[in-house]
Design an enzyme around this catalytic site. Structure first.
Site, mmCIF file in Angstrom:
data_model
loop_
_atom_site.group_PDB
_atom_site.id
_atom_site.type_symbol
_atom_site.label_atom_id
_atom_site.label_comp_id
_atom_site.label_asym_id
_atom_site.label_seq_id
_atom_site.Cartn_x
_atom_site.Cartn_y
_atom_site.Cartn_z
ATOM 1 N N GLY A 174 0.815 -1.204 0.000
ATOM 2 C CA GLY A 174 0.000 0.000 0.000
ATOM 3 C C GLY A 174 0.849 1.255 0.000
ATOM 4 N N THR A 230 0.404 3.910 -2.940
ATOM 5 C CA THR A 230 -0.331 4.987 -3.594
ATOM 6 C C THR A 230 -1.553 5.414 -2.779
ATOM 7 O OG1 THR A 230 0.368 4.087 -5.718
ATOM 8 C CG2 THR A 230 -1.404 5.700 -5.746
ATOM 9 N N PRO A 250 -4.795 8.718 -2.684
ATOM 10 C CA PRO A 250 -5.497 9.634 -3.589
ATOM 11 C C PRO A 250 -4.665 10.849 -3.986
ATOM 12 C CG PRO A 250 -7.005 8.832 -1.923
ATOM 13 C CD PRO A 250 -5.652 8.311 -1.557
ATOM 14 N N GLU A 270 3.642 1.426 -11.792
ATOM 15 C CA GLU A 270 5.011 1.198 -11.319
ATOM 16 C C GLU A 270 5.975 2.257 -11.862
ATOM 17 O OE1 GLU A 270 6.967 -2.659 -9.357
ATOM 18 O OE2 GLU A 270 5.110 -2.651 -10.497
#
Length: 390
Positions: free
Chosen positions: A131, A133, A135, A372
């Site tokens: 985890g 990324t 918003p 990525e």
């Protein structure tokens, strides 16, 4: 176009060729037949994942001590490339399961964490996510808003994550989260913490309705006072983002292999279709414009493969490889997207029908220029390697 023909000139040993051939056969006989239905229903086929685990694919670049195959990143890339020819969703499930799920534990975990988590991950019996990324945060570490504070020997996490692969399957065991754990010299201190699925306050939200990779498991995540033991800290406190960047460099090689497989799948499908399709009384493949299109597609596959092989060999030799990985990811991602577009054009109206693999590649491949590390991020990495700053 045989696997033997495609691998000529890339200097693989016999064991590596056998691996590539084994995965190619598995992809043709097991993966391809279920790919359309899995994509249509947005379903990750866990039975196929189990078979991939039994083949040892999830354990390829890990030591035998923890149940791995004792291989390297080149071997992993060969497997990912072979799967991506026919199904990018299963290829990314393997890539993320290794690079983002197991590799952080292998690289930075305590011995206890390795013994607890790696055997099941490397056997394909369990999956894990990473985890990073959010918003409003991804490559920009300073924008991370998820927090973790110590309270009575436990980390208390609050925040949200998005676009997290392998985070909500029936066999997902945990997601490793980046979180702000304090400040150091006026900057956010970012650490990584293992959060098991099922932890109270940790919610795996409904899966995304995506453009592509529909059979891959991807969810947003929410953390509301989710509490985990202090011992779930992964690696040194405050080095979470830096550690993840090193994992990301390796992951770019794997994504480049996936993109190469996608580009090759488009080429093979287009060659086959052009040979069979009759236009104005002769095969489409006899038309010079089609021949030139297919030739350019072949060049892209060859170039992409050389690029990711080079990066993988540097990595496996313990040499600096960040720039090579960025180049490979950039070149192969563009090759996949360009080949998908050209293959769709070769297929004409049929290329717009989801029952044909090129339509799925067309939808799937765009993310290879985004995930990525976007194309722009790769260009930034390459520019910095030239000494360009600003």
């Amino acid at each position: 176009m045989s696997a033997q023909t495609e691998l000529t000139g890339v200097d693989l040993n016999e064991e590596q060729r056998e691996l590539a051939s084994m995965v190619r056969e598995f992809a043709e006989e097991v993966v391809a037949p279920q790919a359309y239905e899995a994509d249509r229903t947005h379903t990750l086929n866990l039975d196929v994942v189990r078979q991939m685990g039994e083949m040892g694919l999830f354990g390829l670049p890990f030591s035998e001590e923890y149940g791995g195959q004792g291989g390297d990143y080149l071997a992993l890339g060969l497997a990912i490339e072979g799967l991506a020819r026919v199904d990018q969703s299963l290829a990314i499930t393997l890539e993320a399961g290794v690079s983002l799920g197991a590799m952080p534990i292998y690289r930075f975990g305590t011995e206890e964490q390795k013994q607890e988590h790696l055997p099941s991950l490397l056997a394909g019996e369990a999956l894990a996510g990473f985890g990073l990324t959010e918003p409003e945060a991804g490559s920009d570490a300073g924008a991370t808003r998820t927090t973790a504070r110590l309270d009575g020997g436990e980390w208390v996490l609050n925040g949200s994550k998005q676009f997290i692969t392998n985070s909500g399957t029936d066999i997902t065991r945990f997601v490793t989260m980046t979180a702000v754990t304090g400040e150091s010299d006026g900057r956010k201190e970012i650490s990584t913490i293992i959060v098991p699925n099922g932890t109270p306050g940790f919610t795996v939200e409904p899966a995304y309705d995506k453009v592509g990779w529909n059979a891959s498991d991807t969810h947003p995540l929410t953390l509301q006072d989710a509490r985990v033991p202090e011992a779930n800290l992964l690696g040194e406190r405050g080095r979470g983002f830096k550690n993840f960047l090193s994992i990301l460099d390796e992951g770019r090689i794997a994504i480049a292999a996936l993109a190469t497989g996608a580009a090759e799948g488009c080429l093979e499908a287009a060659v086959d279709y052009a040979n069979k399709r009759t236009v104005f009384g002769s095969a489409l493949s006899t038309r010079q414009n089609a021949q030139f299109t297919l030739a350019r597609m072949r060049v892209r596959v060859h170039t992409a493969r050389l690029a990711w092989h080079h990066a993988a060999r540097l990595r496996d030799a313990g040499r600096p490889f960040a720039e090579a990985a960025a180049i490979a990811k950039l070149v192969s991602g563009e090759a996949a997207m360009d080949n998908a577009r050209d293959a769709t054009q070769i297929f004409g109206g049929n290329g717009f029908m989801n029952e044909y693999p090129v339509a799925r590649h067309y939808r799937d491949s765009k993310i290879l220029e985004i995930g990525e590390g976007t194309t722009e991020v790769q260009l930034l990495v390459i520019a910095r390697s030239l000494g360009l700053v600003g």
